[in-house]
Design an enzyme around this catalytic site. Structure first.
Site, PDB file in Angstrom:
ATOM      1  N   HIS A  14       0.873  -1.186   0.000  1.00 22.05           N
ATOM      2  CA  HIS A  14       0.000   0.000   0.000  1.00 22.05           C
ATOM      3  C   HIS A  14       0.902   1.224   0.000  1.00 22.05           C
ATOM      4  O   HIS A  14       1.457   1.597   1.032  1.00 22.05           O
ATOM      5  CB  HIS A  14      -0.906   0.013   1.230  1.00 22.05           C
ATOM      6  CG  HIS A  14      -1.879   1.151   1.259  1.00 22.05           C
ATOM      7  ND1 HIS A  14      -3.211   0.984   1.549  1.00 22.05           N
ATOM      8  CD2 HIS A  14      -1.733   2.476   1.024  1.00 22.05           C
ATOM      9  CE1 HIS A  14      -3.826   2.159   1.499  1.00 22.05           C
ATOM     10  NE2 HIS A  14      -2.937   3.081   1.186  1.00 22.05           N
ATOM     11  N   HIS A 175      -4.637  -0.948   5.830  1.00 19.07           N
ATOM     12  CA  HIS A 175      -4.235  -0.132   6.988  1.00 19.07           C
ATOM     13  C   HIS A 175      -5.186  -0.279   8.174  1.00 19.07           C
ATOM     14  O   HIS A 175      -5.756   0.697   8.665  1.00 19.07           O
ATOM     15  CB  HIS A 175      -4.051   1.338   6.606  1.00 19.07           C
ATOM     16  CG  HIS A 175      -5.122   1.931   5.739  1.00 19.07           C
ATOM     17  ND1 HIS A 175      -6.467   1.793   5.977  1.00 19.07           N
ATOM     18  CD2 HIS A 175      -5.035   2.698   4.622  1.00 19.07           C
ATOM     19  CE1 HIS A 175      -7.155   2.431   5.051  1.00 19.07           C
ATOM     20  NE2 HIS A 175      -6.305   2.994   4.223  1.00 19.07           N
ATOM     21  N   ASP A 248       1.246   2.506   3.604  1.00 20.15           N
ATOM     22  CA  ASP A 248       0.400   3.687   3.409  1.00 20.15           C
ATOM     23  C   ASP A 248       1.245   4.952   3.507  1.00 20.15           C
ATOM     24  O   ASP A 248       0.767   5.995   3.968  1.00 20.15           O
ATOM     25  CB  ASP A 248      -0.754   3.722   4.411  1.00 20.15           C
ATOM     26  CG  ASP A 248      -1.838   4.744   4.046  1.00 20.15           C
ATOM     27  OD1 ASP A 248      -1.886   5.174   2.868  1.00 20.15           O
ATOM     28  OD2 ASP A 248      -2.626   5.120   4.928  1.00 20.15           O
TER      29      ASP A 248
END
EC number: 3.5.2.3
Length: 344
Positions: A14, A175, A248
């Site tokens: 991610h 996440h 993330d």
């Protein structure tokens, strides 16, 4: 005492690279340590179609540092107008590895996301047929739902009904930030995985709010209570293959973070591996770092693990407080401690 640690080269499942000047500035921070990354599609305008994904992929390749060995794994931004045939073509080509679901208004550049989930049913059914994963930003956006409860409510109201209605759909809970998400994931079969960020293993909501507000710790989903952080650490270090690294890492210039209404995101690409080694050592689970960072993600995405290796040494890590971009500085995530491990 372990002095060096060598693992298969990790992947980031991610990642936000942005575009233009920001892309050129932050990409080397990822390619220094990671072999592959799932690239988020929430540009302006978003990467909705196969053709747009091809164009973005080309821009990423053009920005790669000389000699870098890095494969961007592209995603499509799911809208209520997404064409199932276009999604299938993108998957068949091998360029697109997932479709990203943003509830409308949930996070940065999510205004084009999904408001009526009935309107994406045909796309999800096609994805289940072809084995293409759905990556989910798991928060509801209702004004009457407290921001700290939005992940738990999403699981009950949206995620579980989607999975029940679409058997075989492979889903990544991205996440995750709560014990609720950990408990849900561990109760499911192998069609469900979950990414955990570096920063959510380190900070809780006190780090953002206590003793003065800390804009550089503000992210979405927002960090939760300490009990949830501890649940995430236990999951990440457990060896359970459902859980894998998705940083993330989300760069914003300081000018866009330090505002009355500042942007959400922590930029962790620079120091993630040092921080993770420190965390896993604290949890007496260094031997499980390779699984979390290098093995579980490829297994879920049905890709081979990397043959290249990454080595860390037991020496205190140093890293810059900022990286410079043409648009201004980006603050590197500060874990609040000096990591004990340095990438060689």
């Amino acid at each position: 005492m372990t002095k060096t640690l060598t693992i298969r080269r990790p992947d980031d499942w991610h990642l936000h690279l942005r575009d233009g000047a920001m892309l050129r500035a932050v990409l080397p921070e990822t390619t220094a340590h990671f072999a592959r990354a799932i690239i988020m599609p929430n540009l302006v305008p978003p990467v909705v179609t196969f053709a747009q994904a091809q164009d973005y992929h080309a821009r990423i390749l053009a920005a790669l540092p000389e000699g870098a060995e890095f494969t961007p794994l592209m995603t499509l931004y799911l809208t209520e107008d997404t064409d199932p045939d276009d999604v299938a073509a993108a998957h068949a080509n091998g360029l697109v590895h997932a479709v990203k679901l943003y509830p409308a208004g949930a996070t940065t550049n999510s205004a084009s996301g999904v408001a009526n989930f009935d309107n994406i049913r045909a796309v999800l059914e096609r994805m289940a047929e072809i084995g293409l994963p759905l990556c989910v930003h798991g928060e509801v956006t209702d004004d009457d739902i407290d921001i700290f409860d939005r992940e738990a409510v999403f699981i009950d109201r949206v995620l579980d009904p989607i999975r029940q209605a679409t058997p075989g759909l492979r889903v990544v809970m991205e996440h995750i930030t709560t014990r609720n998400a950990v408990d849900y994931a561990t109760a499911q079969d192998d069609t469900l995985g979950a990414t955990i960020t570096t920063h959510h293993l380190v900070i809780n909501r006190n780090h953002i709010l206590a003793g003065g507000i800390k804009p550089h710790y503000y992210c979405l989903p927002v960090a939760k209570r300490e009990e949830h952080r501890l649940a995430l650490r236990a999951a990440a270090t457990s060896g359970d293959a459902r859980f894998f690294l998705g940083t993330d890492s989300a760069p914003h210039t300081d000018a866009n973070k330090l505002l009355p209404c500042g942007c959400a995101g922590c930029f962790t690409a620079t120091n993630t591996m040092s921080i993770l080694a420190h965390v896993f050592e604290e949890e007496q689970a260094l031997e499980r770092l390779e699984g979390f960072a290098s093995l579980h993600g490829p297994a879920f995405y049905r890709l081979p693990a990397n043959e290249a290796r990454l080595t860390l040494t037991k020496t205190p890590a140093t890293f810059p407080s900022h990286i410079e971009t043409e648009d201004g500085p980006v603050t590197v995530f500060d874990p609040g401690f000096v990591p004990n491990w340095t990438v060689v």
